[in-house]
Design an enzyme around this catalytic site. Structure first.
Site, PDB file in Angstrom:
ATOM      1  CB  ALA A 183      -3.662  -0.368  -5.247  1.00 22.61           C
ATOM      2  CG  ASN A 227     -17.958  -1.694  -0.924  1.00 20.04           C
ATOM      3  OD1 ASN A 227     -17.327  -2.602  -0.402  1.00 20.04           O
ATOM      4  ND2 ASN A 227     -18.438  -1.808  -2.145  1.00 20.04           N
ATOM      5  CG  HIS A 284     -24.758  13.528  -9.192  1.00 22.05           C
ATOM      6  ND1 HIS A 284     -25.386  14.150  -8.146  1.00 22.05           N
ATOM      7  CD2 HIS A 284     -24.418  12.296  -8.740  1.00 22.05           C
ATOM      8  CE1 HIS A 284     -25.422  13.344  -7.112  1.00 22.05           C
ATOM      9  NE2 HIS A 284     -24.846  12.201  -7.459  1.00 22.05           N
ATOM     10  CG  ASP A 309     -26.403  17.513  -8.735  1.00 27.16           C
ATOM     11  OD1 ASP A 309     -25.777  16.733  -7.998  1.00 27.16           O
ATOM     12  OD2 ASP A 309     -27.345  17.147  -9.479  1.00 27.16           O
ATOM     13  CE  LYS A 316     -11.391   0.484 -10.127  1.00 29.11           C
ATOM     14  NZ  LYS A 316     -10.253  -0.207  -9.438  1.00 29.11           N
ATOM     15  CB  THR A 374      -3.331   5.230  -8.791  1.00 29.71           C
ATOM     16  OG1 THR A 374      -2.490   6.190  -8.173  1.00 29.71           O
ATOM     17  CG2 THR A 374      -3.457   4.010  -7.913  1.00 29.71           C
ATOM     18  CE1 TYR A 422     -12.741   4.994  -8.848  1.00 34.59           C
ATOM     19  CE2 TYR A 422     -15.117   5.293  -9.099  1.00 34.59           C
ATOM     20  CZ  TYR A 422     -14.041   4.536  -8.672  1.00 34.59           C
ATOM     21  OH  TYR A 422     -14.261   3.320  -8.086  1.00 34.59           O
ATOM     22  N   PRO A 430     -24.542  18.076   3.651  1.00 42.94           N
ATOM     23  CG  PRO A 430     -22.362  18.139   2.800  1.00 42.94           C
ATOM     24  CD  PRO A 430     -23.146  17.733   4.004  1.00 42.94           C
ATOM     25  CG  ASP A 473      -2.015   1.019   1.166  1.00 43.80           C
ATOM     26  OD1 ASP A 473      -3.194   0.623   1.139  1.00 43.80           O
ATOM     27  OD2 ASP A 473      -1.708   2.237   1.139  1.00 43.80           O
ATOM     28  CB  THR A 505     -16.393   0.828  -9.487  1.00 45.66           C
ATOM     29  OG1 THR A 505     -17.589   1.587  -9.331  1.00 45.66           O
ATOM     30  CG2 THR A 505     -15.635   1.415 -10.675  1.00 45.66           C
ATOM     31  CG  ASP A 506     -21.852   0.362  -9.390  1.00 49.59           C
ATOM     32  OD1 ASP A 506     -21.031   1.302  -9.228  1.00 49.59           O
ATOM     33  OD2 ASP A 506     -22.897   0.255  -8.708  1.00 49.59           O
ATOM     34  CD  GLU A 507     -18.843   5.694  -9.595  1.00 53.92           C
ATOM     35  OE1 GLU A 507     -18.364   6.565 -10.340  1.00 53.92           O
ATOM     36  OE2 GLU A 507     -19.100   5.884  -8.407  1.00 53.92           O
ATOM     37  CE1 TYR A 567     -21.894  17.145  -2.676  1.00 52.71           C
ATOM     38  CE2 TYR A 567     -21.506  15.335  -4.193  1.00 52.71           C
ATOM     39  CZ  TYR A 567     -21.051  16.197  -3.215  1.00 52.71           C
ATOM     40  OH  TYR A 567     -19.745  16.107  -2.788  1.00 52.71           O
TER      41      TYR A 567
HETATM   42  O1  DAU Z   1     -20.688   2.635  -7.214  1.00 54.59           O
HETATM   43  C1  DAU Z   1     -19.461   2.322  -6.646  1.00 54.59           C
HETATM   44  C2  DAU Z   1     -18.725   3.592  -6.391  1.00 54.59           C
HETATM   45  O2  DAU Z   1     -19.393   4.248  -5.347  1.00 54.59           O
HETATM   46  C3  DAU Z   1     -17.270   3.387  -6.050  1.00 54.59           C
HETATM   47  O3  DAU Z   1     -16.605   2.865  -7.164  1.00 54.59           O
HETATM   48  C4  DAU Z   1     -16.623   4.723  -5.697  1.00 54.59           C
HETATM   49  O4  DAU Z   1     -15.310   4.511  -5.286  1.00 54.59           O
HETATM   50  C5  DAU Z   1     -17.388   5.349  -4.583  1.00 54.59           C
HETATM   51  O5  DAU Z   1     -16.845   6.621  -4.308  1.00 54.59           O
HETATM   52  C6  DAU Z   1     -18.866   5.454  -4.908  1.00 54.59           C
HETATM   53  O6  DAU Z   1     -19.140   6.525  -5.815  1.00 54.59           O
HETATM   54  P1  DAU Z   1     -20.308   7.569  -5.517  1.00 54.59           P
HETATM   55  O7  DAU Z   1     -20.010   8.812  -6.210  1.00 54.59           O
HETATM   56  O8  DAU Z   1     -21.638   6.937  -5.729  1.00 54.59           O
HETATM   57  O9  DAU Z   1     -20.084   7.702  -3.898  1.00 54.59           O
HETATM   58  P2  DAU Z   1     -20.152   8.956  -2.929  1.00 54.59           P
HETATM   59  O10 DAU Z   1     -20.139   8.408  -1.553  1.00 54.59           O
HETATM   60  O11 DAU Z   1     -19.159   9.992  -3.280  1.00 54.59           O
HETATM   61  O12 DAU Z   1     -21.597   9.545  -3.220  1.00 54.59           O
HETATM   62  C7  DAU Z   1     -22.757   8.762  -3.091  1.00 54.59           C
HETATM   63  C8  DAU Z   1     -23.923   9.617  -3.523  1.00 54.59           C
HETATM   64  O13 DAU Z   1     -24.107  10.668  -2.570  1.00 54.59           O
HETATM   65  C9  DAU Z   1     -23.732  10.306  -4.853  1.00 54.59           C
HETATM   66  O14 DAU Z   1     -24.973  10.354  -5.540  1.00 54.59           O
HETATM   67  C10 DAU Z   1     -23.275  11.713  -4.488  1.00 54.59           C
HETATM   68  C11 DAU Z   1     -23.988  11.965  -3.178  1.00 54.59           C
HETATM   69  N1  DAU Z   1     -23.288  12.840  -2.215  1.00 54.59           N
HETATM   70  C12 DAU Z   1     -21.998  12.545  -1.896  1.00 54.59           C
HETATM   71  C13 DAU Z   1     -21.295  13.332  -1.020  1.00 54.59           C
HETATM   72  C14 DAU Z   1     -19.858  13.011  -0.672  1.00 54.59           C
HETATM   73  C15 DAU Z   1     -23.942  13.914  -1.626  1.00 54.59           C
HETATM   74  O15 DAU Z   1     -25.142  14.160  -1.892  1.00 54.59           O
HETATM   75  N2  DAU Z   1     -23.257  14.708  -0.744  1.00 54.59           N
HETATM   76  C16 DAU Z   1     -21.952  14.465  -0.425  1.00 54.59           C
HETATM   77  O16 DAU Z   1     -21.371  15.234   0.370  1.00 54.59           O
END
Ligand code: DAU
Length: 356
Positions: free
Chosen positions: A82, A190, A295, A291, A164, A100, A160, A215, A33, A134-136, A217
């Site tokens: 990683a 996760n 997104h 937002d 991937k 990375t 991102y 917050p 790591d 990831t599913d993304e 979005y």
């Molecule tokens: O789907 C798997 C993916 O999920 C992983 O590959 C990524 O590593 C992981 O970061 C995650 O991506 P997301 O963008 O879905 O996760 P995040 O936790 O950043 O955001 C989840 C949802 O919440 C997304 O719709 C954005 C929203 N959000 C996020 C943050 C940090 C908010 O509304 N407010 C926030 O402050």
């Protein structure tokens, strides 16, 4: 005891996986790591003194380090966690993601391929390279769309996700071209203990505990499919042991929820656990903010392949998993304080300063 090289084993999912492997005592672990901002060796403190656990500081993009680790430890498999993983950071500064996730995965594949060539045939036949993704990579879904299957076309939307997707393609190409023994897993969102609080769930838990704004979005209607980290780790171990070489397995929690519902569930959980909190009802802390650019609206995983082929099922429901997670952050103040260092503070100011 067989050894597995785990890359990114001090990150959130990686460290949960390392702890699970050592708890089951089936495999020795070599953890490589680079110790970036999201890695945390505190996650692995319980392994101190374990003779079957080795930590090496280094990045997967460093070919010489990867080569020496492979030659010295002769692992029977590699599990690649990683990666740079936070979408908002990839929007803010994408270059580290390419370094990375794309170049690093390439170096790891290439060094492992060269290492494998020198192994005796019996060891080579047993060797596996499992790439955690990831599913993304599949892009975004509309309200009535079927969930992502392993056959869904790649359509990554953020830097991102694109990085991937590129790494997944490299892994696939190494199998097709060199017969390299790969397995790929694509997981949904996760959550669980020890997740760095830049992601939705831990960020909201910590902010709510401290009476800070939550917050959300846009309008909070975006949907994610939530997977408890230990369920994910069990799935990865199964794929490593029983997955068919060259195949991809989707891993999801069968748990789609809108972001606003997740944040509200966290608030309700805290209201119950902390009846004396001055911030009750915690949902009054919710603020709708600008937002995320580009997104993705909805992710959902169809995990029927891993369920049918390998007999895996997620054990946790969102309710049980969330309760465990919230309690973990409440009970682990030392961990929480340790990560709230300069870098984390700077990120929060940069990311949310102009938004709220
Ligand atoms: O789907 C798997 C993916 O999920 C992983 O590959 C990524 O590593 C992981 O970061 C995650 O991506 P997301 O963008 O879905 O996760 P995040 O936790 O950043 O955001 C989840 C949802 O919440 C997304 O719709 C954005 C929203 N959000 C996020 C943050 C940090 C908010 O509304 N407010 C926030 O402050």
């Amino acid at each position: 005891m067989k050894k597995v090289l785990v890359t990114g084993g001090a990150g959130f999912i990686g460290s949960s996986f390392v702890l699970m492997l050592r708890k089951n005592r089936k495999y020795g672990v070599v953890n490589l790591d680079c110790l970036n901002y999201a890695s945390n060796l505190m996650n692995l403190e319980s392994l101190e003194g374990d003779p079957h656990y080795h930590f090496i500081k280094g990045g997967i993009e460093d070919a010489a380090v990867v080569r020496s680790v492979l030659e010295r430890h002769r692992p029977a498999g590699v599990v690649n966690f990683a990666a740079e993983t936070h979408v908002d950071r990839s929007i803010d500064s994408p270059d580290g993601f390419i370094r990375t996730n794309v170049m690093g995965t390439f170096q790891l594949l290439e060094e492992t391929r060269l290492y494998l060539e020198k192994l005796p045939a019996a060891e080579r036949d047993e060797f596996r390279f499992l790439h955690v993704s990831t599913d993304e990579v599949y892009g975004t879904l509309g309200p009535g769309d079927p969930a992502f299957t392993e056959k869904t076309r790649f359509a990554p939307n953020s830097p991102y996700a694109a990085s991937k997707a590129a790494s997944d393609h490299l892994v696939r190409a190494y199998h097709h071209t060199y017969g390299f023994p790969v397995l790929t897993t694509n997981c949904s969102n996760n959550y669980g203990p020890m997740q760095f609080p830049e992601k939705l769930i831990p960020l909201m838990v910590l902010n709510a505990m401290e009476g800070k704004a939550l917050p959300v979005y846009g309008d909070g209607s975006n949907i994610r499919d939530w997977l408890y980290v230990e369920d994910h780790c069990e799935a990865i171990e199964l794929v490593l042991e029983k997955g068919r070489v060259g195949e991809t397995y989707n891993i999801g929690g069968r748990c789609e929820r809108a972001n606003l519902d997740i944040v509200t569930a966290i608030c309700n959980c805290l209201d119950e656990i902390l009846p004396g909190s001055p911030f009750r009802p915690h949902r009054s802390l919710i603020e709708f903010v600008k937002d995320r650019p580009g997104h993705d609206w909805r992710y959902a995983i169809d995990c029927s392949k891993i369920e049918a082929e390998l007999g895996w099922r997620p054990r946790e429901t969102l309710e049980t998993g969330l309760l465990k997670t919230v309690k973990w952050y409440l009970n682990n103040r030392k961990w929480v304080e340790s990560i709230k260092s300069g870098e984390y503070k700077q990120w929060i100011e940069r990311q949310y300063g102009a938004r709220v």
